[in-house]
Scaffold this active site. Structure first.
Site, PDB file in Angstrom:
ATOM      1  N   ASP A 207     -10.458   7.738  -0.854  1.00  0.00           N
ATOM      2  CA  ASP A 207     -10.615   6.682   0.161  1.00  0.00           C
ATOM      3  C   ASP A 207     -12.085   6.329   0.404  1.00  0.00           C
ATOM      4  O   ASP A 207     -12.606   6.497   1.516  1.00  0.00           O
ATOM      5  CB  ASP A 207      -9.987   7.091   1.500  1.00  0.00           C
TER       6      ASP A 207
ATOM      7  N   GLU B 235      -0.310  -0.026   2.451  1.00  0.00           N
ATOM      8  CA  GLU B 235      -1.280   0.573   3.364  1.00  0.00           C
ATOM      9  C   GLU B 235      -2.700   0.202   2.944  1.00  0.00           C
ATOM     10  O   GLU B 235      -2.919  -0.509   1.964  1.00  0.00           O
ATOM     11  CB  GLU B 235      -1.126   2.097   3.380  1.00  0.00           C
TER      12      GLU B 235
END
Length: 320
Positions: free
Chosen positions: A33, A199
């Protein structure tokens, strides 16, 4: 459909499978991420990532060598939720000359979640102040899961786009200094199929369009249970003439009705790219960055690597 839309779609189809290899990375390249920002005073790159209470590293170039600095919040978050010592999904931004890192507090697969904020004037080690919750939070029964926040500045008006599974991606206006939510949230992307595996939104403007990038599919655990081909993480996009809704894909399908055109998916030795953001590099122009696993190395979550590719928006749709 207007002729211009037909043309841009045709151009997109012509490029769709020609993915370039990820750009070079040296130094600390095992991350999950990622989020990128440059320091205004000297142009040094800073990269934030999930783990170690938001890990961060610096480099003189997007290619590295990346040097680990430490944790943004080594003491964890002041948000009173499970997971406040294991922070996720950073989003690094510059707001009025101050460096902001939004982070998620949650535990895997539950909705007891909140998006928090840490700030620094310099991004130096031990310079971060935790401000706790932005007011964007969720609990069991909410329409969304309040993680994966991304701040967007639309001419001085701030919006937080966020969400993961449940009813997928939402957006909420923020106050004038982007420290807290200002009003109710609204849905901007939803996949009605299956587990609603959407997401990690990231909003980026190029030309007259706002592009909503997001990750779709199964993100993790590939070393123990590989998903069926095509069901692993990939990066998709929709676009709109507004920052706050009306996003559609290259075929005109609404992003709130399962729309989403693939920007990057598994190819060659790249598997499960996602957790993306967009960075305007001073020499490369727009860059898509993300994490992925290299199938020549291994499929473990701890083996995920920092990847990046320059993006071409000349067709009206981002091409890697």
């Amino acid at each position: 459909m207007h002729f211009s839309s037909v043309l841009s779609t045709a151009l997109w189809v012509g490029f769709v499978h020609g993915y370039g290899a990820p750009g070079a990375c040296s130094g600390a390249c095992n991350i999950h991420d990622p989020s990128l920002v440059q320091r205004e005073s000297d142009g040094v790159y800073f990269r934030f990532s999930t783990g170690n209470k938001i890990s961060y590293a610096s480099s003189s170039s997007i290619e590295g060598p990346w040097t680990a600095i430490g944790s943004v919040l080594p003491g964890g978050s002041s948000i009173d939720l499970a997971g406040n010592d294991d922070l996720w999904a950073p989003d690094a931004q510059v707001v009025n000359g101050v460096y902001y890192v939004y982070y998620s507090v949650s535990t895997f697969g539950v909705q007891d979640s909140a998006i928090g904020l840490a700030t620094s004037d310099s991004m130096d080690a031990d310079s971060w102040t935790d401000h706790g919750s932005t007011g964007i939070k969720s609990s069991s029964g909410s329409s969304y899961n309040a993680i994966d926040g991304n701040l967007f500045n639309d001419g001085g008006s701030y919006y937080m786009t966020f969400g993961s599974f449940w009813q997928d991606i939402f957006q909420a206006p923020m106050n004038g200094d982007a420290t807290s939510v200002a009003s109710s949230s609204y849905n901007v992307a939803f996949d009605p199929a299956g587990t609603h595996a959407v997401e990690g939104p990231y909003l980026y403007k190029n030309g007259n369009y706002y592009y909503l990038f997001f990750s779709a599919g199964i993100c993790c655990g590939y070393d123990s249970s590989r998903p069926a081909a095509g069901e692993e993480y990939k990066i998709k996009v929709c676009r709109s003439s507004s920052a706050t809704g009306g996003f559609v894909d290259a075929n005109g399908v609404a992003c709130t009705d399962g729309g989403g055109t693939v920007v990057l998916e598994s190819h060659d030795n790249v598997y499960g790219p996602g957790g993306q953001g967009i960075f305007t590099d001073p020499s490369l122009g727009p860059v898509l960055y993300y994490h992925y696993v290299d199938t020549n190395i291994g499929y473990g979550d701890g083996q995920k690597l920092f990847g990046w590719n320059a993006i071409d928006f000349s067709s009206g749709w981002p091409v890697v």
